[in-house]
Design an enzyme around this catalytic site. Sequence first.
Site, PDB file in Angstrom:
ATOM      1  N   GLY A  25       0.995  -1.424   0.069  1.00  0.00           N
ATOM      2  CA  GLY A  25      -0.448  -0.098  -0.019  1.00  0.00           C
ATOM      3  C   GLY A  25       0.467   1.278   0.398  1.00  0.00           C
ATOM      4  O   GLY A  25       0.441   1.903   1.008  1.00  0.00           O
ATOM      5  N   ILE A  32       1.005   6.703   4.726  1.00  0.00           N
ATOM      6  CA  ILE A  32       1.268   6.072   5.470  1.00  0.00           C
ATOM      7  C   ILE A  32       2.157   5.157   5.572  1.00  0.00           C
ATOM      8  O   ILE A  32       3.751   5.366   5.507  1.00  0.00           O
ATOM      9  CB  ILE A  32       0.210   5.848   6.229  1.00  0.00           C
ATOM     10  N   GLY A  33       2.017   4.619   4.118  1.00  0.00           N
ATOM     11  CA  GLY A  33       3.319   3.323   3.837  1.00  0.00           C
ATOM     12  C   GLY A  33       4.958   4.009   3.262  1.00  0.00           C
ATOM     13  O   GLY A  33       5.254   3.196   3.551  1.00  0.00           O
ATOM     14  N   SER A 168      -8.530   0.640  11.426  1.00  0.00           N
ATOM     15  CA  SER A 168      -9.157   1.540  11.282  1.00  0.00           C
ATOM     16  C   SER A 168     -10.754   0.879  12.441  1.00  0.00           C
ATOM     17  O   SER A 168     -10.730   0.202  12.257  1.00  0.00           O
ATOM     18  CB  SER A 168      -9.939   2.298  10.216  1.00  0.00           C
ATOM     19  N   TYR A 177     -14.899  -0.870   4.283  1.00  0.00           N
ATOM     20  CA  TYR A 177     -13.807  -0.034   5.043  1.00  0.00           C
ATOM     21  C   TYR A 177     -13.923  -0.676   6.653  1.00  0.00           C
ATOM     22  O   TYR A 177     -12.738  -1.769   6.883  1.00  0.00           O
ATOM     23  CB  TYR A 177     -13.530   1.166   4.961  1.00  0.00           C
TER      24      TYR A 177
END
Length: 265
Positions: A25, A32-33, A168, A177
């Site tokens: 990702g 973030i990756g 999350s 999600y």
Amino acid sequence: MTTRSDQEHTTPGGAAVRPVALITGVGRTAGIGAGVTRRLAASGWDVAFTFWSAYDDRMTWGRESGASAAIAADLSGRGASTAAIEADLADPQTPARVFDEAERRLGGVTALVMCHCESVDSGLLDTTVESFDRHFAVNARATWLLIREFGRRFAGGAGTGRIIALTSDHTVGNLPYGASKGALDRITLAAAHELAGLGVTANVINPGPVDTGWMTEEVREQCVRATPLGRLGTPRDTAHLVDFLCSAEGGWINGQLLMSNGGFA
């Protein structure tokens, strides 16, 4: 903080060998990756990373032209050998192919850090079956298949293996999600026990709201107000925690869902 002596070993000739991290990702330089790749590269890891441009094409931010090349160049500047791998993790054949490519180019993988996701806002009434299935294919099934490949192939020393996934808890108005991330949690934490014989740790990080370009100004203000420290999380915040968990000093942290969100409520 990780140092090169934490995980590296030497060849019979005495040359230092950097351990290899596979990070999924990593599609945008602000993500973030990408932050995780930079931190681990600076800490002495070689880095294979995946990206999937077709996902960014569907998102409001769009594709970042040249992102994978820019990230690879950055990591090389930090002393890391790199491998950028385009990977559609909705395809169940992809995880094995990614490991094949990472091993061919860099060697055996010691740390698996999963930052990939499918994330499309929709709720209970407007989520489509197609979207629901895609979320679970990418966020849950691919996580399982990546962990399975890691477990089948891991040949590092006892206590050196690391599995980390980002999660999350946002489900309201974000049903597929959040639900698929909940499945990711359980799959990853199971690895802490099922792969214990390999000396591999497995943990999940919830980084809270991190603005990597997706927030509106209203969302940004709401998140800042809800965080005692009065700011948003950054990719660097998450990357530092990943770095610690991948270090020798972080080896006692295992089977945990870690909240790294500045107290966001």
